[in-house]
Design an enzyme around this catalytic site. Structure first.
Site, PDB file in Angstrom:
ATOM      1  N   GLU A   1       0.805  -1.215   0.000  1.00  0.00           N
ATOM      2  CA  GLU A   1       0.000   0.000   0.000  1.00  0.00           C
ATOM      3  C   GLU A   1       0.839   1.267   0.000  1.00  0.00           C
ATOM      4  OE1 GLU A   1       1.031  -1.098   4.059  1.00  0.00           O
ATOM      5  OE2 GLU A   1       0.009  -2.197   2.484  1.00  0.00           O
TER       6      GLU A   1
ATOM      7  N   ASP B   1      24.171  19.054 -28.855  1.00  0.00           N
ATOM      8  CA  ASP B   1      24.795  19.910 -29.857  1.00  0.00           C
ATOM      9  C   ASP B   1      26.120  20.441 -29.303  1.00  0.00           C
ATOM     10  OD1 ASP B   1      23.974  21.712 -27.999  1.00  0.00           O
ATOM     11  OD2 ASP B   1      22.765  22.943 -29.335  1.00  0.00           O
TER      12      ASP B   1
END
Length: 910
Positions: free
Chosen positions: A343, A385
């Site tokens: 739970e 990049d």
């Protein structure tokens, strides 16, 4: 706009003054799932998007066809825009420009969302069963577990959301709006129907718009249509009105983005009244397939639930048959079901991810999607990049030469005119040109010329042009852009005062000059011109032909001081860095050498065309640098690496990076990125730095490691407890523990587990990628679960033979003894298997976990001895039992430590 040989990056994009960007309009995880669900990847089967209803389409089609005057009259506005009073009134009428699913949940809606998970619903059902079977104590304990789990999750998520909102408020998204006859930067949420907005390359469309004026406006509608190519938009329909709004050339839609060009447009719909808003509502019930992390958690959850559904009936049958008290056996089986139900799993997962998000924010990383934290920790390939990542993104103009390499002031003049008069997306190359021109006291040159027209930059041409005129002279077209792309439209080259044909020999000489500049690490931009007829005051792309190459401007973008150590740190952490850039391969190779990034092979974008997936996969694994890449090629390469089994991160901030950001397992952008890049990303860096990203990777691994601790603990502990219960049920004439005892024990154990998200993590977990592998959890459970059962049986024998707890009359002593031993062994296992190292050695638990487990141990030891013992049907234990218990626990710790060594040697610890 992008110049030179590299497409634009956001960090190089100084937007209009005062403009600040974020993911604000589409920040919610749910809406982002809609966005990604609709943005179908290139190359996949394209599904026609859900069409607008007739009721929604009618006003859009009407707006698409109306002339400007009628349209402005209909919306009660003018080309100068609304005034402040009108705008405020309309904002009250129409509400904020926010999609319904994006608005924060009210507190009671959030509370309900925290409660409604399968485990809480199951526990609530068990509590009701206990209540109606007159077991009020069990009902109270089970109910307390539900309340505790729900409240803890509610508080943790509320804190995380509050922190995220504070961070979002730091970088609000804005649009250029004409209000009170002047351009203003306003939050997107304040847009109303009737507003006049200005668009440029990289902007997200902030609402449904009717274009009033456009110059080479290309919009990517892939988020709505799945089409890979951008479509051009115009101020007037060029043909008969289409039947569907998405096919209208004069309409732009919220959720799409400007690829190139500029426009002025009228807001015709906002928020849920937009096409995107209506579509988001229709698909809200279907959020798409779970990602790998969600699927893994779901698989484990259902494994434990199935385990519970099998074992609980077995416990019921065995105890019912042996004890002949089916009601008691039923309640005991219910308690076992509660104990086996994980739970706390939703709370632990959420709390761990939320804590990770807050911790990442301190590392200057903002998390848009919590699940991305796990992917960040699992990342083993980072594609990025070059500009602004390896380099400082502080470009300075170093050279301005003619085509033969001689310094030329005229080339600088041409470049200055181009950069000054172009109105598209300015990047740092333009800024460097303008700053250099100011330093050379050349601005008076600008006063001599008048701009007539322009052709904006796009990523297909990789160049842009402006048309200017001086006095009565013929108009002059000035083009600048990537060298090869400029050469494609040149027929001549200037050499001194002569214009010579661009033959093969001269072309080779030109490329040699540009190559030398590239070899020095300079980014080279070509500059070319063409004189047009005196009467021509407008230009199109077709006019970019028969140009004369004037020369080059070259820029220096030096490497960051932090890049080399960051690359070493990423390598040591098991992350391979690959450079995907649109820049020239020589410039990229030079920068890689300067920062110490080994280059095994350089692959050019054109080389990828026509390759099959097998060959492409081999290249993707082998090469370090991929230069001259198009957006589609970046995306394809990222997908190829993912299909090869890598967890791929992509760091990008330009328009051209959006497809690859969506394709990556974890898309990473920066807060200065163009809107579309931020929308496609999962994480936002407040500083574009590999060192910041490395810190984020470590935090992602720390978060995942703590989450996995709970999962392994729960699985192994539950597995061992079931063995003990089955054996005890078959051998004992009474229940080994009352249902109430099991529930109290489970509640206390859950309390100790709640501190796991705040635990420390060993360095070995942070030094390499961590992947989600549910099969490892099953193997771990089978190896460590039964160990506790061995010592449970020893405890049973001690209580039965040593203390005479062998009859129903003495069962309370037996149950009290096993209650204490079971609780302490469960708590001890937290410290034993939270780390491969012994708990008394190098691995130190976090203070919250240490305090929580100490509190549980104290309660477990004192509860049977306290005045509350009778209430819980426990009894005081003899002092000698605690001495024996200490020996049992020490032996248990020694066996677990031995198993850890054997398990690690065979399978690895994690």
């Amino acid at each position: 706009m992008s110049l030179g040989t590299e497409p634009s990056t956001a960090a190089s994009r100084p937007k209009r003054a005062g403009r600040r960007h974020t993911w604000g309009l589409f920040s919610s995880r749910k809406l982002l799932r809609h966005f990604r669900r609709l943005a179908l990847p290139v190359g996949h089967a394209q599904l026609r998007p859900e069409r607008a209803s007739a009721e929604q389409a009618a006003p859009l089609l009407q707006a698409a066809q109306q002339d400007e005057a009628s349209l402005l009259q209909r919306f009660g506005t003018q080309l100068a825009g609304l005034d402040a009073t009108q705008a405020a009134q309309r904002l009250r009428e129409h509400g904020a420009n926010e999609i319904g699913q994006e608005r924060p949940l009210r507190w009671y809606e959030h509370l309900w969302a925290c409660y409604r998970n399968p485990f809480n619903l199951l526990l609530s059902l068990l509590a009701l069963v206990s209540y109606f079977t007159q077991d009020l104590k069990a009902a109270v304990v089970i109910g307390s577990m539900v309340v505790f789990s729900t409240a803890l999750r509610f508080v943790q998520e509320a804190r995380s959301n509050h922190a995220a909102e504070k961070l979002r408020a730091m970088v609000q998204s804005r649009a250029t709006v004409l209000r009170d006859a002047r351009a203003q930067e306003l939050p997107l949420s304040q847009l109303v129907p009737g507003d006049i907005v200005q668009l440029s390359a990289g902007d997200m469309i902030p609402a449904d718009l009717r274009v009033l004026g456009a110059k080479d406006l290309f919009v990517s509608q892939g988020a709505l249509t799945g089409e890979s190519l951008p479509v051009e938009k115009f101020a007037q329909l060029r043909a008969a009105a289409p039947r569907e709004p998405l096919d209208c050339e004069t309409l732009c839609f919220m959720g799409t983005n400007v690829v190139s060009g500029a426009a002025t447009a009228l807001v015709i719909a906002t928020a849920d009244q937009t096409y995107f808003g209506a579509l988001a509502q229709r698909v809200a019930a279907s959020n798409g397939a779970a990602n790998a992390f969600q699927a893994g958690v779901n698989r484990l959850s259902w494994l434990l639930i199935r385990f519970m559904l099998v074992m609980s009936p077995l416990v019921l049958i065995i105890n019912g048959v042996t004890k002949h008290d089916w009601l008691e056996a039923f309640l005991f089986a219910l308690s076992i079901a509660v104990g086996l139900t994980p739970e706390m799993l939703p709370m632990i997962v959420t709390a761990t991810l939320a804590r990770g998000a807050v911790a990442l924010s301190r590392q200057k990383v903002i998390v848009k999607r919590l699940d991305a934290i796990q992917n960040l920790g699992a990342m083993d390939v980072l594609c990025t990049d070059k500009t602004g990542t390896l380099t400082q993104d502080r470009i300075a103009l170093q050279r301005h030469t003619d085509a033969q390499g001689r310094e030329s002031a005229q080339v600088l003049d041409y470049a200055l005119l181009n950069s000054h008069y172009q109105t598209g997306l300015k990047n740092l190359l333009d800024v460097a040109v303008l700053e250099h021109g100011a330093a050379d006291q050349q601005p008076p040159l600008l006063d001599q010329y008048q701009k007539l027209d322009e052709i904006p930059f796009d990523f297909e041409r990789r160049r842009m042009s402006v048309l200017v005129a001086r006095g009565a002279e013929a108009p002059l077209l000035i083009c600048k852009g990537a060298v090869e792309e400029v050469l494609q439209v040149c027929a001549n080259v200037r050499d001194g005062e002569q214009e010579l044909p661009l033959d093969a020999a001269r072309l080779a000489q030109i490329r040699e000059v540009a190559g030398k500049l590239n070899g020095e690490g300079l980014r080279v931009v070509g500059v070319a011109t063409r004189t047009l007829p005196p009467a021509q005051h407008a230009v199109t792309r077709q006019d970019e032909a028969q140009l004369t190459l004037q020369g080059y401007i070259a820029f220096l973008d030096p490497p960051k001081d932090s890049t080399a150590p960051a690359l070493r740190a990423l390598k040591d952490s098991g992350v391979t860095v690959k450079i995907l850039t649109g820049d020239n391969e020589r410039v990229t190779a030079q920068v890689c050498r300067q920062v110490g990034l080994p280059v095994t092979r350089i692959v050019l974008g054109p080389e990828l065309e026509g390759l099959d997936e097998t060959r492409l996969r081999a290249l993707a694994e082998e090469a370090t640098v991929f230069a001259r890449m198009t957006p589609a090629q970046k995306e394809r390469l990222v997908r190829c690496l993912h299909q090869a089994g890598h967890v791929v991160g992509f760091l990008g901030d330009g328009i051209n990076d959006a497809p690859a950001l969506r394709a990556a397992d974890v898309g990473i952008s920066v807060d200065t990125a163009v809107d579309i890049a931020k929308e496609a990303a999962d994480l936002i860096l407040l500083e574009k730095s590999l060192m910041v990203l490395h810190a984020g990777v470590r935090e992602g691994r720390r978060t995942f490691a703590n989450m996995l601790k709970y999962i392994k603990l729960t699985a192994s502990s539950n597995f061992g407890n079931v063995f003990s219960v089955l054996i005890a049920g078959a051998l004992l004439p009474f229940l080994p523990m009352l249902p109430l005892h099991l529930l109290v024990q489970n509640l206390l154990y859950d309390f100790s587990q709640s501190a796991i998200p705040f635990d420390s993590v060993d360095e070995e977990f942070l030094s390499r990628p961590q992947h989600w592998q549910p099969e490892d959890v099953s193997r771990f459970m089978l190896h460590f679960g039964p160990l506790s059962s061995i010592f449970d049986l020893i405890t049973f024998a001690l209580l039965w033979f040593g203390y005479g707890a062998s009859t129903p009359a003495t069962q309370s002593l037996f149950q009290s003894g096993w209650f204490v031993e079971g609780l302490l062994s469960q708590t001890l296992i937290v410290h034993l298997i939270r780390s491969r190292a012994p708990p008394w050695a190098a691995s130190r638990p976090g203070r919250p976990l240490l305090l929580a487990t100490a509190a549980v141990v104290l309660i477990g030891l004192t509860l049977p001895q306290s005045p509350l013992a009778a209430y819980f049907k426990l009894q005081a234990l003899p002092g000698s039992y605690f001495i024996c218990l200490l020996v049992i626990l020490l032996a248990y710790a020694a066996l677990v430590q031995a198993m850890k060594g054997a398990y690690t040697r065979r399978y690895g610890w994690q």
